[in-house]
Design a protein around this motif. Structure first.
Motif, PDB file in Angstrom:
ATOM      1  N   THR A  30      39.268  35.870  32.596  1.00 36.68           N
ATOM      2  CA  THR A  30      40.679  36.208  32.021  1.00 36.68           C
ATOM      3  C   THR A  30      41.473  37.328  32.983  1.00 36.68           C
ATOM      4  N   ASP A  31      40.709  37.842  33.862  1.00 35.90           N
ATOM      5  CA  ASP A  31      41.373  38.740  34.755  1.00 35.90           C
ATOM      6  C   ASP A  31      42.487  38.142  35.802  1.00 35.90           C
ATOM      7  N   ASP A  32      42.190  36.916  35.806  1.00 40.84           N
ATOM      8  CA  ASP A  32      43.247  36.154  36.557  1.00 40.84           C
ATOM      9  C   ASP A  32      44.569  35.604  35.738  1.00 40.84           C
ATOM     10  N   GLN A  33      44.542  35.947  34.738  1.00 44.81           N
ATOM     11  CA  GLN A  33      45.765  35.608  33.788  1.00 44.81           C
ATOM     12  C   GLN A  33      46.479  36.644  33.152  1.00 44.81           C
ATOM     13  N   PRO A  34      47.653  36.611  33.007  1.00 46.83           N
ATOM     14  CA  PRO A  34      48.498  37.631  32.509  1.00 46.83           C
ATOM     15  C   PRO A  34      48.067  38.027  31.029  1.00 46.83           C
ATOM     16  N   SER A  35      47.852  39.285  30.597  1.00 51.89           N
ATOM     17  CA  SER A  35      47.517  39.916  29.327  1.00 51.89           C
ATOM     18  C   SER A  35      48.036  39.037  28.172  1.00 51.89           C
ATOM     19  N   LEU A  63      40.815  41.961  26.288  1.00 45.11           N
ATOM     20  CA  LEU A  63      40.079  40.979  26.186  1.00 45.11           C
ATOM     21  C   LEU A  63      39.384  40.671  27.414  1.00 45.11           C
ATOM     22  N   PHE A  64      38.213  40.331  27.759  1.00 48.73           N
ATOM     23  CA  PHE A  64      37.652  40.255  29.095  1.00 48.73           C
ATOM     24  C   PHE A  64      36.601  39.251  28.845  1.00 48.73           C
ATOM     25  N   ASN A  65      36.640  37.983  29.576  1.00 51.01           N
ATOM     26  CA  ASN A  65      35.697  37.188  29.701  1.00 51.01           C
ATOM     27  C   ASN A  65      35.468  36.425  31.057  1.00 51.01           C
TER      28      ASN A  65
END
Length: 343
Positions: A30-35, A63-65
């Motif tokens: 998820t860190d690679d995507q806009p919030s 949210l983190f996965n």
């Protein structure tokens, strides 16, 4: 101190990416995507790779996965996963992807994990294991930052080996002592050693680890697997012997029997519980060895006949026939299809 932590973090990430490249894995984070897009993106990825689900997370927590998926043999997959608090619900809609038609064995490595399926529920602590059916409704809750390992096992594999496996889902697999403890430790150690394993060794671990999982599941319900623990261990020993020597064309039921000290009839009775036989298992191991060599650059200069002979086959007509029966195309067509896809 800060510099040491940064360097340690860099080395860890570098090692992770090296493992991904070397073992053919895929990373989704998820860190690679806009919030603003993370929730829908995560729902889409889980739907594509695991099961069609609804997702929710505490509003007060970001949210983190992170999911890393490594392909194994027989369609199995190994997936280390890290996540902040999250709730995942599988509804009654039909599977849309072939890879969703699986059972998932779960080992919790940190945090807390709650699963409900089929009217049963289980709460895992680190080191504990359970199983669930990806195609059936289920609810997963991780109330805090947690990490787990999922082993995806195609339905056909478990259904052939375990009677009424659906009745074993959302049950805690014993891991304090015995085979369950060994299996849990082996899965966690495998993940921790991914950076040290070459691809061939990693792929070869899938079959013995599957056997260990079968033994562990056997503890949940007496008679669910048709062999006692002792007979299961014997069957595992026979299988490992065959895997080690299947490329020897002289290996046959008689030599296996003499080498492991068991009668052919007794060995076939063990294999019958998995709806196969000693000779079919031996042929399957030779086929898988041949298929791997057809995809390996090391053997690209070898003829089909040479590869077949070096993989234990001594009858080319028989080899071509069983290869096509198992993989839907002749060995030559299979090799040519790989050349086309690589161009």
């Amino acid at each position: 101190m800060v510099e040491e932590n940064l360097m340690s973090s860099f080395r860890d990430k570098s090692s992770d990416f090296d493992s991904l490249y070397r073992l053919g894995g895929n990373r989704f984070c998820t860190d690679d995507q806009p919030s603003s897009q993370r929730l829908e993106w995560l729902k889409e990825i889980i739907g594509k790779e695991y099961a069609n689900v609804e997702i929710s997370a505490p509003q007060q927590e970001q949210l983190f996965n992170e999911m890393i998926i490594y392909p194994w043999r027989q369609g199995m997959r190994l997936s280390p996963i890290k996540s902040n608090a999250i709730k995942i619900e599988r509804l009654t809609n039909e599977p849309t992807e072939a890879i969703q038609d699986c059972y998932f064995a779960v080992v919790l490595t940190s945090g807390n994990y709650w699963l409900e399926q089929g009217g049963r529920e289980v709460n895992l602590k680190p080191g504990e294991m359970t199983l669930y059916d990806a195609t059936e409704p289920h609810l997963i809750v991780m109330p805090q930052t947690s990490s787990k390992v999922i082993i995806s096992i195609p339905r056909t594999i478990l259904d052939q080996r375990i009677h009424n496996v659906g009745k074993l889902t959302a049950s805690k697999i014993p891991t304090k002592l015995g085979i369950g403890a060994v299996t849990s430790s082996l899965i966690q150690t495998t993940v921790n050693q991914l950076h040290t394993l070459d691809k061939s060794d990693f792929l070869d671990m899938s079959a013995p680890l599957l056997d260990m999982l079968m033994l562990s599941l056997n503890q949940l319900k007496s008679g669910s697997i048709h062999l006692s623990d002792q007979k299961n261990m014997t069957l595992m020993r026979v299988k490992q012997f065959i895997r080690n020597y299947c490329e020897n064309s002289e290996l046959n039921p008689e030599t296996v029997s003499n080498s492991v000290g068991l009668s052919i009839r007794y060995i076939n009775n063990l294999f019958n519980t998995e709806n196969t036989s000693l000779m079919r298992f031996l042929t399957q191991q030779r086929l898988e060895l041949t298929k791997r060599r057809l995809t390996s650059p090391i053997f690209e200069h070898k003829t089909l006949t040479e590869i077949a002979l070096q993989s234990g086959f001594n009858n080319m007509a028989h080899f071509s026939r069983v290869f096509k029966q198992n993989y839907g195309m002749s060995p030559r067509q299979y090799r040519n299809s790989l050349k086309v896809s690589n161009n």
